[in-house]
Design an enzyme around this catalytic site. Sequence first.
Site, PDB file in Angstrom:
ATOM      1  N   ASP A 138       0.858  -1.180   0.000  1.00 12.01           N
ATOM      2  CA  ASP A 138       0.000   0.000   0.000  1.00 12.01           C
ATOM      3  C   ASP A 138       0.897   1.234   0.000  1.00 12.01           C
ATOM      4  O   ASP A 138       1.816   1.345  -0.790  1.00 12.01           O
ATOM      5  CB  ASP A 138      -0.952  -0.030   1.195  1.00 12.01           C
ATOM      6  CG  ASP A 138      -2.096   0.968   1.041  1.00 12.01           C
ATOM      7  OD1 ASP A 138      -2.430   1.332  -0.103  1.00 12.01           O
ATOM      8  OD2 ASP A 138      -2.656   1.389   2.061  1.00 12.01           O
ATOM      9  N   ASP A 161       2.212   7.466   4.573  1.00 14.10           N
ATOM     10  CA  ASP A 161       0.925   8.140   4.450  1.00 14.10           C
ATOM     11  C   ASP A 161       0.648   9.006   5.671  1.00 14.10           C
ATOM     12  O   ASP A 161       0.968   8.631   6.812  1.00 14.10           O
ATOM     13  CB  ASP A 161      -0.200   7.121   4.287  1.00 14.10           C
ATOM     14  CG  ASP A 161      -0.222   6.495   2.897  1.00 14.10           C
ATOM     15  OD1 ASP A 161       0.619   6.888   2.060  1.00 14.10           O
ATOM     16  OD2 ASP A 161      -1.067   5.622   2.655  1.00 14.10           O
ATOM     17  N   ARG A 200       2.141   9.575  -6.490  1.00  7.95           N
ATOM     18  CA  ARG A 200       1.863  10.177  -5.173  1.00  7.95           C
ATOM     19  C   ARG A 200       3.111  10.767  -4.520  1.00  7.95           C
ATOM     20  O   ARG A 200       3.589  10.282  -3.507  1.00  7.95           O
ATOM     21  CB  ARG A 200       1.202   9.167  -4.237  1.00  7.95           C
ATOM     22  CG  ARG A 200      -0.116   8.635  -4.766  1.00  7.95           C
ATOM     23  CD  ARG A 200      -0.808   7.732  -3.763  1.00  7.95           C
ATOM     24  NE  ARG A 200      -2.068   7.229  -4.301  1.00  7.95           N
ATOM     25  CZ  ARG A 200      -2.925   6.461  -3.631  1.00  7.95           C
ATOM     26  NH1 ARG A 200      -2.635   6.085  -2.394  1.00  7.95           N
ATOM     27  NH2 ARG A 200      -4.043   6.052  -4.191  1.00  7.95           N
TER      28      ARG A 200
END
Length: 463
Positions: free
Chosen positions: A267, A271, A325
């Site tokens: 993932d 984050d 990202r």
Amino acid sequence: MTGASTPLQNVNGSYTYGVRNYLAPALIDKLHNPSNYKAAGVVPTWQFATVDPTGGKLSFERATAPQDGWHTWSRKGKVIVTGGSAAATNRVYTVFNGQQLVAALAESGIEPKIVRVVGHIDLRWSSNNTVFKEYTGYLDQKFGGSIMIPSNTTLVGINDAQGRPARLTGTSILIGGELANGAVDAQAGYMAWVNAGKDGEDYPTWTRNIIIRNLQIDAPWDVNPEDSANAYADGMTLSRAQNIYIDHVSMSDGDTPGSLSSDTRHDGLLDIVRGSDYATVTNSYFHKHGKTTLIGNGDSGRAWSDAGRLHVTLSNNFYDRLYSRMPLNRFGQVHVFNNYIYGRTDSAVPADLKFSSGLDPRYQSNMLVQNMYFEITGLALDGFCKKGIDGGNGTAPIGFRSSGHLMLTDKGGNTTPAAWDGQCGYAVPTGANVWTPPYSYTLVTATAAKANVVANAGAGKLK
């Protein structure tokens, strides 16, 4: 630092972070189908240690965070992120395995603490790194494969005699999730607190005052992901975390790239989500991964925690052959400056190292992006605003300011903002949405930024 915190290591009396439960794969909320269980295809060459090469002598460990990022701020004004710099002698730990790391955090709670990692830590190993067992399922990995960092912590890696930084593999670092009594729903508890006339800044659910430095972190391989397209385990997650300083870390997929499986096994790399705020990531190296950094993990239903939060600084980082990202941003007031993004889109590059998109401004985001160096092989200049910035998603932020960059490509050479629209079609913020960083910072040219980042970013290079 402001506000109280309660460390959450045990979850509802059933699971403890960092302690293996060895539960078999099981379907949970129609996710994590047991048939999708797959152990990691590769294990690394371990660099376990039993001796501290410094003899216990401290150097940078008691340093407070510098004053050049959003981590230095709060709604009540300027703060100093101290981490565990004030730790008493008995709250300075040197750890060589995962069980020692978990024990140090459990013993010290939210007291100021310094935890020095030497060698190689992986929670799949036990008994002083002599017994290895792969995660047995989603719940075993979620809890037994994660380390929850409580408030007032400095977590640092110590280089070995060969100059190699301390390394974490197969282990997620979690910062946040400290709920009062470990049983209060985050949204319900927060809203009740605010509706009672109390200051939301003081609600005891945000982990505060963390410094993480000089660690190599390999993103875990998800043995039993949510489904074929969505993994669960991140390398590091900030969730309800505030005043966090991350410096000189290196993060990648390590020895388990996504190419080892036909479905998704990784993932996020790092984050910053669920109401986290006032965080800085600097002097760090990110490599060989798909979804690099997510700031704000949803549009709908997130305003209660995310609107007005997610103040993040990303500076002097090296983004090397990543997929996307860098960052993807929702809601955040994000300052991005003096980073170096190197990518390749040409057909010769392996899929694990292929560039898709860089900065990705999305819903309600408000970004200030300055003096970046983009070097992207195979990307034509007229495609920059759908690759280097945007990613082609088309969701308008509140505001976006972009200037001072340099773009190098084999499809047109060097170019400056005069040769392309640095705004990439986004409007600058107006009125109350205009903001200026409240902290001092050193801005260098894009060219100088590249040289500085290549020389200094990543674990093992802390001076």
